[in-house]
Design a protein around this motif. Structure first.
Motif, PDB file in Angstrom:
ATOM      1  N   THR A  28      26.226   3.345 -90.744  1.00 46.86           N
ATOM      2  CA  THR A  28      26.322   3.536 -92.186  1.00 46.86           C
ATOM      3  C   THR A  28      26.717   4.982 -92.469  1.00 46.86           C
ATOM      4  O   THR A  28      26.918   5.764 -91.544  1.00 46.86           O
ATOM      5  N   TRP A  32      28.580   5.828 -98.287  1.00 53.37           N
ATOM      6  CA  TRP A  32      28.453   4.403 -98.649  1.00 53.37           C
ATOM      7  C   TRP A  32      27.148   4.173 -99.425  1.00 53.37           C
ATOM      8  O   TRP A  32      27.143   3.566-100.493  1.00 53.37           O
ATOM      9  N   ARG A  36      27.197   3.109-103.361  1.00 56.52           N
ATOM     10  CA  ARG A  36      26.858   1.694-103.624  1.00 56.52           C
ATOM     11  C   ARG A  36      25.472   1.517-104.243  1.00 56.52           C
ATOM     12  O   ARG A  36      25.196   0.475-104.836  1.00 56.52           O
ATOM     13  N   CYS A 111       9.173  -7.584-106.814  1.00 55.11           N
ATOM     14  CA  CYS A 111       9.514  -6.388-107.607  1.00 55.11           C
ATOM     15  C   CYS A 111       9.063  -6.492-109.061  1.00 55.11           C
ATOM     16  O   CYS A 111       8.992  -5.487-109.760  1.00 55.11           O
ATOM     17  N   ARG A 150      21.880  -2.903 -91.366  1.00 54.38           N
ATOM     18  CA  ARG A 150      22.289  -1.852 -92.304  1.00 54.38           C
ATOM     19  C   ARG A 150      22.365  -2.343 -93.750  1.00 54.38           C
ATOM     20  O   ARG A 150      22.332  -1.553 -94.677  1.00 54.38           O
ATOM     21  N   GLY A 199      22.713  -9.912-101.195  1.00 56.94           N
ATOM     22  CA  GLY A 199      22.828  -8.781-102.120  1.00 56.94           C
ATOM     23  C   GLY A 199      23.745  -8.997-103.310  1.00 56.94           C
ATOM     24  O   GLY A 199      23.379  -8.693-104.440  1.00 56.94           O
ATOM     25  N   LYS A 200      24.938  -9.526-103.033  1.00 54.70           N
ATOM     26  CA  LYS A 200      25.928  -9.660-104.120  1.00 54.70           C
ATOM     27  C   LYS A 200      25.440 -10.612-105.211  1.00 54.70           C
ATOM     28  O   LYS A 200      25.564 -10.328-106.400  1.00 54.70           O
ATOM     29  N   LEU A 202      22.375 -11.421-105.824  1.00 58.49           N
ATOM     30  CA  LEU A 202      21.202 -10.835-106.467  1.00 58.49           C
ATOM     31  C   LEU A 202      21.617  -9.790-107.505  1.00 58.49           C
ATOM     32  O   LEU A 202      21.018  -9.693-108.583  1.00 58.49           O
ATOM     33  N   HIS A 234      13.258  -1.450-113.050  1.00 62.75           N
ATOM     34  CA  HIS A 234      12.949  -1.457-111.616  1.00 62.75           C
ATOM     35  C   HIS A 234      14.094  -0.764-110.881  1.00 62.75           C
ATOM     36  O   HIS A 234      15.275  -0.982-111.174  1.00 62.75           O
ATOM     37  N   ASN A 237      18.991  -0.430-107.704  1.00 67.82           N
ATOM     38  CA  ASN A 237      20.361   0.038-107.457  1.00 67.82           C
ATOM     39  C   ASN A 237      20.836   0.755-108.727  1.00 67.82           C
ATOM     40  O   ASN A 237      20.725   0.176-109.815  1.00 67.82           O
ATOM     41  N   ARG A 239      23.716   1.196-109.778  1.00 70.14           N
ATOM     42  CA  ARG A 239      24.805   0.456-110.445  1.00 70.14           C
ATOM     43  C   ARG A 239      24.251  -0.694-111.294  1.00 70.14           C
ATOM     44  O   ARG A 239      24.825  -1.034-112.323  1.00 70.14           O
ATOM     45  N   ILE A 240      23.136  -1.280-110.860  1.00 68.86           N
ATOM     46  CA  ILE A 240      22.487  -2.317-111.684  1.00 68.86           C
ATOM     47  C   ILE A 240      21.976  -1.674-112.972  1.00 68.86           C
ATOM     48  O   ILE A 240      22.178  -2.193-114.073  1.00 68.86           O
ATOM     49  N   ASN A 264      14.304   1.706-103.216  1.00 71.65           N
ATOM     50  CA  ASN A 264      13.640   0.573-103.888  1.00 71.65           C
ATOM     51  C   ASN A 264      12.226   0.437-103.323  1.00 71.65           C
ATOM     52  O   ASN A 264      12.051   0.084-102.160  1.00 71.65           O
TER      53      ASN A 264
HETATM   54  O1  UT7 Z   1      14.571  -5.347-105.659  1.00 66.31           O
HETATM   55  C1  UT7 Z   1      15.080  -6.647-105.854  1.00 66.31           C
HETATM   56  C2  UT7 Z   1      16.393  -6.592-106.488  1.00 66.31           C
HETATM   57  N1  UT7 Z   1      17.363  -6.123-105.531  1.00 66.31           N
HETATM   58  C3  UT7 Z   1      18.615  -6.065-105.926  1.00 66.31           C
HETATM   59  O2  UT7 Z   1      18.862  -6.360-107.062  1.00 66.31           O
HETATM   60  C4  UT7 Z   1      19.690  -5.656-104.953  1.00 66.31           C
HETATM   61  C5  UT7 Z   1      20.995  -6.187-105.437  1.00 66.31           C
HETATM   62  N2  UT7 Z   1      22.140  -5.959-104.552  1.00 66.31           N
HETATM   63  C6  UT7 Z   1      22.660  -4.736-104.338  1.00 66.31           C
HETATM   64  O3  UT7 Z   1      22.133  -3.735-104.778  1.00 66.31           O
HETATM   65  C7  UT7 Z   1      23.972  -4.659-103.574  1.00 66.31           C
HETATM   66  O4  UT7 Z   1      24.525  -5.941-103.432  1.00 66.31           O
HETATM   67  C8  UT7 Z   1      23.858  -3.988-102.173  1.00 66.31           C
HETATM   68  C9  UT7 Z   1      23.605  -2.489-102.325  1.00 66.31           C
HETATM   69  C10 UT7 Z   1      22.739  -4.619-101.396  1.00 66.31           C
HETATM   70  C11 UT7 Z   1      25.144  -4.153-101.386  1.00 66.31           C
HETATM   71  O5  UT7 Z   1      26.249  -3.610-102.139  1.00 66.31           O
HETATM   72  P1  UT7 Z   1      27.600  -4.424-102.324  1.00 66.31           P
HETATM   73  O6  UT7 Z   1      28.511  -3.572-103.084  1.00 66.31           O
HETATM   74  O7  UT7 Z   1      27.223  -5.758-102.898  1.00 66.31           O
HETATM   75  O8  UT7 Z   1      28.116  -4.542-100.851  1.00 66.31           O
HETATM   76  P2  UT7 Z   1      28.355  -5.828 -99.936  1.00 66.31           P
HETATM   77  O9  UT7 Z   1      27.052  -6.411 -99.510  1.00 66.31           O
HETATM   78  O10 UT7 Z   1      29.340  -6.732-100.582  1.00 66.31           O
HETATM   79  O11 UT7 Z   1      29.051  -5.163 -98.696  1.00 66.31           O
HETATM   80  C12 UT7 Z   1      30.327  -4.552 -98.788  1.00 66.31           C
HETATM   81  C13 UT7 Z   1      30.726  -4.042 -97.435  1.00 66.31           C
HETATM   82  C14 UT7 Z   1      30.613  -5.092 -96.347  1.00 66.31           C
HETATM   83  O12 UT7 Z   1      31.688  -4.882 -95.452  1.00 66.31           O
HETATM   84  P3  UT7 Z   1      32.959  -5.867 -95.466  1.00 66.31           P
HETATM   85  O13 UT7 Z   1      32.413  -7.232 -95.243  1.00 66.31           O
HETATM   86  O14 UT7 Z   1      33.546  -5.706 -96.830  1.00 66.31           O
HETATM   87  O15 UT7 Z   1      33.804  -5.336 -94.361  1.00 66.31           O
HETATM   88  C15 UT7 Z   1      29.329  -4.759 -95.659  1.00 66.31           C
HETATM   89  O16 UT7 Z   1      29.291  -5.156 -94.322  1.00 66.31           O
HETATM   90  O17 UT7 Z   1      29.856  -2.971 -97.043  1.00 66.31           O
HETATM   91  C16 UT7 Z   1      29.298  -3.251 -95.772  1.00 66.31           C
HETATM   92  N3  UT7 Z   1      27.952  -2.696 -95.722  1.00 66.31           N
HETATM   93  C17 UT7 Z   1      27.721  -1.428 -95.342  1.00 66.31           C
HETATM   94  N4  UT7 Z   1      28.523  -0.441 -94.940  1.00 66.31           N
HETATM   95  C18 UT7 Z   1      27.954   0.736 -94.645  1.00 66.31           C
HETATM   96  C19 UT7 Z   1      26.789  -3.292 -96.058  1.00 66.31           C
HETATM   97  N5  UT7 Z   1      25.778  -2.427 -95.890  1.00 66.31           N
HETATM   98  C20 UT7 Z   1      26.322  -1.263 -95.463  1.00 66.31           C
HETATM   99  C21 UT7 Z   1      25.792  -0.004 -95.121  1.00 66.31           C
HETATM  100  N6  UT7 Z   1      26.655   0.964 -94.729  1.00 66.31           N
HETATM  101  N7  UT7 Z   1      24.474   0.274 -95.204  1.00 66.31           N
END
Ligand code: UT7
Length: 307
Positions: A28, A32, A36, A111, A150, A199-200, A202, A234, A237, A239-240, A264
């Motif tokens: 990571t 990123w 994010r 949460c 990650r 994640g997406k 959620l 809460h 994120n 961005r949320i 979180n």
């Molecule tokens: O507390 C309960 C409530 N929780 C939430 O509401 C969490 C909600 N979700 C989120 O906050 C976001 O969805 C995340 C932060 C978890 C993820 O962000 P995202 O913009 O949705 O990323 P993604 O999961 O779509 O991943 C995008 C890319 C992927 O790579 P590819 O498939 O596009 O090549 C992941 O593999 O980022 C990659 N990725 C990472 N890269 C570097 C995922 N985690 C990491 C990381 N470092 N830690």
């Protein structure tokens, strides 16, 4: 006389785990994680267990409410990382505090646990069942994250926040708590395993559900968005939070965030933020404050209170 937050306290472990530290553990980058999620670092409990973290936060809340542990009639503790399978962490906390005149139990709503607890405490106080209630949100999420994954391990942190609720000048004007158990697989942890999260999905659910709940409590209490002094969502994120604020038409300056420091912390995130907002002078007596959360269950809700 309404249900009032008369005391507050929090505890975060001293051990800081930065995004740069995480770069050495999983594939990571600080860039990123920051872009994010808004998280720069989080706290990790080493020796502290959940009861100890809850105890330190509670002592401060009780001291600032100017009461004694024996004055507490009910202890509510929200956590998804309890100390034992049973008894409840609330009972372990009761013993440590010497709150001998209370009864205690845990709330399992992930949460949303802290705001679920606030609604419950308000009902107890308004019905005359209790005069002083201790409500705690505490988590040791570092124990249930897979440090090789990650997509989740960068998000979570440990900590505790506590409030004392008593009769007073403040008031809970409106609250709306909801859940949809059919969506449980989007975010869960098995009995002996790690957090699993889509994640997406959620992310989208979080924005939509918290927006709906916030609109409901505003309308139910006849309060306009402009009258809200502070929103404490809460901390899952940045961005949320930004997206929610934009949809509701609340300026960013009125949205409290400390996610950059703690990540979180699930049930602990809102009470920790309440304490810090108060200490920073962003939360004053009489202010209208909107709290909102969403998490595993799925559970979610919002609450509008006069501080
Ligand atoms: O507390 C309960 C409530 N929780 C939430 O509401 C969490 C909600 N979700 C989120 O906050 C976001 O969805 C995340 C932060 C978890 C993820 O962000 P995202 O913009 O949705 O990323 P993604 O999961 O779509 O991943 C995008 C890319 C992927 O790579 P590819 O498939 O596009 O090549 C992941 O593999 O980022 C990659 N990725 C990472 N890269 C570097 C995922 N985690 C990491 C990381 N470092 N830690």
């Amino acid at each position: 006389m309404g249900t009032t937050i008369t005391g507050m306290g929090y505890y975060v472990p001293p051990k800081v785990l930065t995004n740069f530290d995480l770069e050495k553990i999983v594939d990571t980058s600080d860039e990123w994680i920051t872009t994010r999620t808004g998280i720069k670092e989080r706290r990790i409990a080493n020796d502290e267990n959940v009861t100890q973290m809850a105890y330190i936060a509670s002592l401060e809340a009780i001291r600032s409410a100017r009461i004694q542990p024996e004055d507490i009639e009910i202890i509510l503790l929200a956590t998804l990382t309890p100390e034992l399978r049973f008894p409840s962490t609330a009972c372990l906390l009761q013993a440590k505090l010497g709150a001998t005149k209370s009864y205690a139990f845990d709330i399992s709503a992930a949460c949303s646990g802290f705001i679920y607890g606030l609604e419950l405490a308000d009902a107890y106080i308004r019905s005359g069942k209790a005069k002083n209630i201790l409500l705690v949100g505490v988590e040791k999420l570092s124990e249930i994250v897979d440090w090789q994954d990650r997509s989740t391990c960068v998000l979570f942190g440990d900590g505790a926040g506590a409030v004392v609720l008593s009769e007073g000048e403040g008031e809970i004007l409106s609250s709306k708590m909801l859940s949809d158990g059919s969506l449980w697989e989007i975010l869960y942890a098995p009995k002996c395993g790690y957090i699993s999260m889509r994640g997406k999905e959620l992310f989208k659910m979080a924005v939509r559900s918290m927006e709906d709940a916030c609109r409901y409590v505003l309308e139910a209490s006849g309060v306009s968005v402009e009258e809200v002094s502070l929103m404490i969502p809460h901390q899952a994120n940045i961005r949320i939070m930004d997206s929610l604020a934009e949809k509701l038409g609340i300026p960013k300056e009125k949205v409290y965030s400390n996610i950059h420091k703690y990540g979180n912390t699930s049930a602990a995130s809102i009470p920790i933020a309440l304490c810090e907002a108060h200490a920073e002078g962003k939360l004053k007596r009489g202010d209208l404050v909107m709290l909102t959360a969403m998490g595993g269950g799925l559970t979610w809700g919002a609450m509008l209170l006069k501080f």
